[in-house]
Design a protein around this motif. Structure first.
Motif, PDB file in Angstrom:
ATOM      1  N   UNK A 103      18.316 -20.747 102.730  1.00 32.16           N
ATOM      2  CA  UNK A 103      18.584 -19.697 101.380  1.00 32.16           C
ATOM      3  C   UNK A 103      17.634 -18.469 101.513  1.00 32.16           C
ATOM      4  N   UNK A 104      16.674 -18.440 102.623  1.00 31.73           N
ATOM      5  CA  UNK A 104      15.831 -17.239 102.529  1.00 31.73           C
ATOM      6  C   UNK A 104      16.576 -15.921 103.570  1.00 31.73           C
ATOM      7  N   UNK A 105      17.652 -16.316 104.325  1.00 36.39           N
ATOM      8  CA  UNK A 105      18.218 -15.339 105.265  1.00 36.39           C
ATOM      9  C   UNK A 105      19.712 -15.345 105.115  1.00 36.39           C
ATOM     10  N   UNK A 106      19.919 -14.092 105.147  1.00 37.36           N
ATOM     11  CA  UNK A 106      21.578 -13.863 105.214  1.00 37.36           C
ATOM     12  C   UNK A 106      21.848 -12.744 106.345  1.00 37.36           C
ATOM     13  N   UNK A 107      22.380 -13.016 107.191  1.00 36.63           N
ATOM     14  CA  UNK A 107      22.871 -14.276 107.838  1.00 36.63           C
ATOM     15  C   UNK A 107      21.387 -15.235 108.220  1.00 36.63           C
ATOM     16  N   UNK A 108      21.677 -16.420 108.549  1.00 32.45           N
ATOM     17  CA  UNK A 108      20.859 -17.474 108.707  1.00 32.45           C
ATOM     18  C   UNK A 108      20.219 -17.211 109.798  1.00 32.45           C
ATOM     19  N   UNK A 109      18.800 -17.560 109.983  1.00 31.25           N
ATOM     20  CA  UNK A 109      17.950 -17.295 111.254  1.00 31.25           C
ATOM     21  C   UNK A 109      17.239 -18.470 111.600  1.00 31.25           C
ATOM     22  N   UNK A 110      17.971 -19.503 111.997  1.00 33.98           N
ATOM     23  CA  UNK A 110      17.181 -21.064 112.103  1.00 33.98           C
ATOM     24  C   UNK A 110      16.123 -20.764 113.451  1.00 33.98           C
ATOM     25  N   UNK A 111      15.288 -21.567 113.167  1.00 39.32           N
ATOM     26  CA  UNK A 111      14.206 -21.846 114.385  1.00 39.32           C
ATOM     27  C   UNK A 111      14.761 -22.628 115.440  1.00 39.32           C
ATOM     28  N   UNK A 145      14.693 -29.103 112.070  1.00 40.20           N
ATOM     29  CA  UNK A 145      15.968 -29.157 111.381  1.00 40.20           C
ATOM     30  C   UNK A 145      15.671 -29.173 109.754  1.00 40.20           C
ATOM     31  N   UNK A 146      14.618 -29.920 109.432  1.00 36.75           N
ATOM     32  CA  UNK A 146      14.102 -29.869 107.935  1.00 36.75           C
ATOM     33  C   UNK A 146      13.720 -28.380 107.560  1.00 36.75           C
ATOM     34  N   UNK A 147      12.938 -27.692 108.389  1.00 36.79           N
ATOM     35  CA  UNK A 147      12.436 -26.433 108.180  1.00 36.79           C
ATOM     36  C   UNK A 147      13.631 -25.503 108.025  1.00 36.79           C
ATOM     37  N   UNK A 148      14.735 -25.568 108.818  1.00 34.07           N
ATOM     38  CA  UNK A 148      15.755 -24.573 108.859  1.00 34.07           C
ATOM     39  C   UNK A 148      16.342 -24.879 107.533  1.00 34.07           C
ATOM     40  N   UNK A 149      16.510 -26.250 107.048  1.00 40.15           N
ATOM     41  CA  UNK A 149      17.166 -26.293 105.784  1.00 40.15           C
ATOM     42  C   UNK A 149      16.684 -25.347 104.642  1.00 40.15           C
ATOM     43  N   UNK A 150      15.414 -25.068 104.823  1.00 40.37           N
ATOM     44  CA  UNK A 150      14.677 -24.242 103.909  1.00 40.37           C
ATOM     45  C   UNK A 150      14.908 -22.839 103.943  1.00 40.37           C
ATOM     46  N   UNK A 190      10.812 -29.452  95.136  1.00 39.96           N
ATOM     47  CA  UNK A 190      11.397 -30.050  96.445  1.00 39.96           C
ATOM     48  C   UNK A 190      11.260 -29.643  97.663  1.00 39.96           C
ATOM     49  N   UNK A 191      11.263 -28.350  97.870  1.00 34.97           N
ATOM     50  CA  UNK A 191      11.139 -27.502  99.161  1.00 34.97           C
ATOM     51  C   UNK A 191       9.967 -28.038  99.961  1.00 34.97           C
ATOM     52  N   UNK A 192       8.933 -28.189  99.307  1.00 34.02           N
ATOM     53  CA  UNK A 192       7.423 -28.838  99.684  1.00 34.02           C
ATOM     54  C   UNK A 192       7.865 -30.278 100.217  1.00 34.02           C
ATOM     55  N   UNK A 193       8.566 -30.947  99.828  1.00 34.02           N
ATOM     56  CA  UNK A 193       8.730 -32.146 100.017  1.00 34.02           C
ATOM     57  C   UNK A 193       9.318 -32.275 101.422  1.00 34.02           C
ATOM     58  N   UNK A 194      10.306 -31.421 101.588  1.00 29.61           N
ATOM     59  CA  UNK A 194      10.946 -31.363 103.028  1.00 29.61           C
ATOM     60  C   UNK A 194      10.108 -30.766 103.992  1.00 29.61           C
ATOM     61  N   UNK A 195       9.300 -29.932 103.940  1.00 29.52           N
ATOM     62  CA  UNK A 195       8.400 -29.157 104.602  1.00 29.52           C
ATOM     63  C   UNK A 195       6.955 -30.199 104.679  1.00 29.52           C
TER      64      UNK A 195
END
Length: 526
Positions: free
Chosen positions: A438-446, A430-435, A408-413
């Motif tokens: 889960x990769x960063x804690x705390x979140x690091x959005x683009x 916004x879709x990239x940031x959804x992926x 599913x992650x690839x469908x978002x990207x």
């Protein structure tokens, strides 16, 4: 409990072993695509019930397993993700692995005669098995005839997808007649696959009938990937390189949305769960190869290719071959959980959990650099271990992790990339940031304020971080290389790699195939 097909593919491999090794598997090579052996199973002597038809289909599914070797290796090593350095007398193989990485092949070189020819034969064997089963089902009185045909047509479309990706235009064979075939254009193969999948997805179930079987999600995922790659797949490759076709970005969004909005799949909360020994429980995986550790030989061997000789107790030990590039490994943010699939520094035995040594008895420490790929030390280079090893695997081809083609992650990207190409960059990020959540804690959005060109580079990088080791990178670099804002190109110089001819975005048709079939025309530039 496993259902019939998963038992077939994972445990007893009834159809895979009996049929692939016998009647259905007796179809040999590209020139004998439609040959029906004398002892073949036919509507007159078998396949009277849906259960028997499913057993026959298992032989077609079993052919997917071959992509874990040639298709995977060529997709990875031609790119900037992995390479296979020569380590003493290990992994030279007449220079074949270095040839793949350096992109120095021709139609009669070692990698063409071994690896590319292997993919050609493996995929056309899949086409032949699918064609035979399609003819059987068409002649049957099965109450589920349409559903069975949709399943087989989807599998055949996938084999053609691999051939289109690697070789462009190839022979198009849909019947069991025996006759030489000329290659048709790459665009014709694209349109055939598109038509087959669109017809099949109208019939396929929303959810797989049993684990490992194709469904609407599989057909839509392949379509989404095809549409995002349409400028390449529907373009033309000449000796001067790729002439791109028009984008199919709205089609890509529509196909991705059919998966995203289906309610069947969800992002796994744990990224690594998608690749675990028991990754059949992942809610994210859409299209997989169902591997097994029993009986031996029907699993994956990715773990063997990358681990050091002393890191696993499987008979003969791992192979200590594949390694990553320092440039690629260092691209990851150190806080990115996805970076942990690369092994560097002091290493442990996966059997004892204790520090292990190299073959000279010194502590085993993987470096992130390789000094010379023609004479690398046994500890040089980061190792990609995305699929963790089963400690009790009976041999090197028996790791039961299911190989994931699409999740599913690839469908978002894919949707994000298509949105960006349509000028809807903020939505894309916004879709990239959804992926990334889960990769960063705390979140690091683009930043959603990126320009379209900046977003292209960000999406390409995100695909590296998310899909390393999933046989995506070659395709991504071909598709995005040369676009405004993208600094990495498929044919551009990279660590230990010099710029190569732009027509090598396609592989050559191997010389053995040209000799066997005089109607074939070689790809441009070769």
């Amino acid at each position: 409990m496993p259902t019939y097909l998963s038992q077939t593919l994972r445990r007893s491999a009834l159809g895979a072993l009996l049929l692939a090794a016998g009647s259905l598997g007796a179809v040999q090579g590209c020139t004998d695509l439609t040959e029906t052996p004398r002892d073949a199973l036919t509507p007159a002597n078998a396949f009277k019930t849906d259960q028997e038809i499913l057993a026959g289909a298992a032989a077609v599914y079993a052919q997917l397993r071959s992509t874990q070797w040639g298709y995977y290796n060529l997709s990875e090593i031609t790119s900037d993700e992995q390479l296979v350095p020569t380590r003493g007398s290990d992994w030279f193989d007449n220079g074949r692995w270095l040839e793949i990485y350096r992109q120095s092949w021709n139609s009669n070189s070692g990698s063409a005669l071994e690896d590319m020819n292997g993919v050609w034969n493996d995929m056309f064997s899949g086409v032949a098995k699918a064609n035979l089963m399609i003819s059987v089902v068409e002649a049957s009185n099965s109450a589920n005839k349409e559903a069975n045909l949709a399943e087989l047509r989807t599998l055949r479309a996938w084999f053609y997808y691999v051939l289109m990706d690697f070789f462009g235009g190839v022979p198009l064979v849909t019947t069991t007649e025996v006759e030489p075939r000329a290659n048709v254009s790459r665009d014709s193969i694209f349109k055939f696959i598109e038509s087959e999948l669109n017809a099949a997805r109208a019939v396929l179930p929303d959810k797989p009938a049993q684990y490992g079987r194709v469904s609407k999600g599989v057909a839509n995922a392949i379509l989404a990937n095809m549409y995002i790659n349409a400028p390449v797949f529907q373009g033309t490759v000449t000796a001067g390189g790729l002439q791109r076709a028009a984008g199919r970005y709205q089609n890509a969004i529509d196909a991705a949305d059919r998966v995203i909005n289906s309610g069947v799949y969800s992002l796994a909360s744990d990224y690594k769960a998608n690749f675990a020994v028991n990754n059949e429980t992942s809610p994210e995986n859409i299209f997989v190869i169902a591997n097994t550790s029993a009986p031996p030989g029907l699993g994956m061997s990715l773990q063997m290719r990358t681990l050091h000789y002393n890191q696993h107790g499987v008979q003969g030990g791992p192979w200590n071959g594949f390694a990553g590039l320092a440039e690629t490994y260092r691209t990851y943010d150190q806080a990115d959980v996805r970076r942990s699939v690369w092994l560097t520094g002091p290493q442990i035995s996966f059997v004892t959990g204790q520090p292990t040594t190299d073959r000279q008895g010194a502590p085993l420490v993987f470096t992130d650099t390789i000094g010379d790929i023609t004479k690398a030390n046994e500890n040089e280079g980061p190792r990609l271990l995305k699929y963790p090893p089963l400690l009790s695997a009976p041999n090197g081809d028996s790791f039961p992790n299911d190989f994931v083609y699409f999740r599913l992650a690839e469908m978002y990207l894919i949707k994000a990339e298509a949105l960006n190409e349509l000028g809807r960059t903020a939505e894309a990020i916004a879709l990239v940031n959804r992926i990334r959540e889960r990769a960063f804690e705390p979140d690091k959005p683009l930043s959603t304020g990126l320009s379209q060109a900046q977003a292209r580079q960000a999406i390409l990088s995100e695909r590296l971080f998310e899909f390393a080791g999933e046989a995506k990178r070659r395709q991504d670099l071909i598709r995005m290389g040369g676009l405004p804002g993208v600094t990495l190109t498929f044919t551009g110089a990279r660590q230990f790699k010099t710029a190569q001819s732009p027509y090598k975005v396609l592989f050559p048709i191997p010389a053995t195939q040209l000799q066997n079939n005089p109607l074939l025309v070689q790809n441009a530039g070769y």
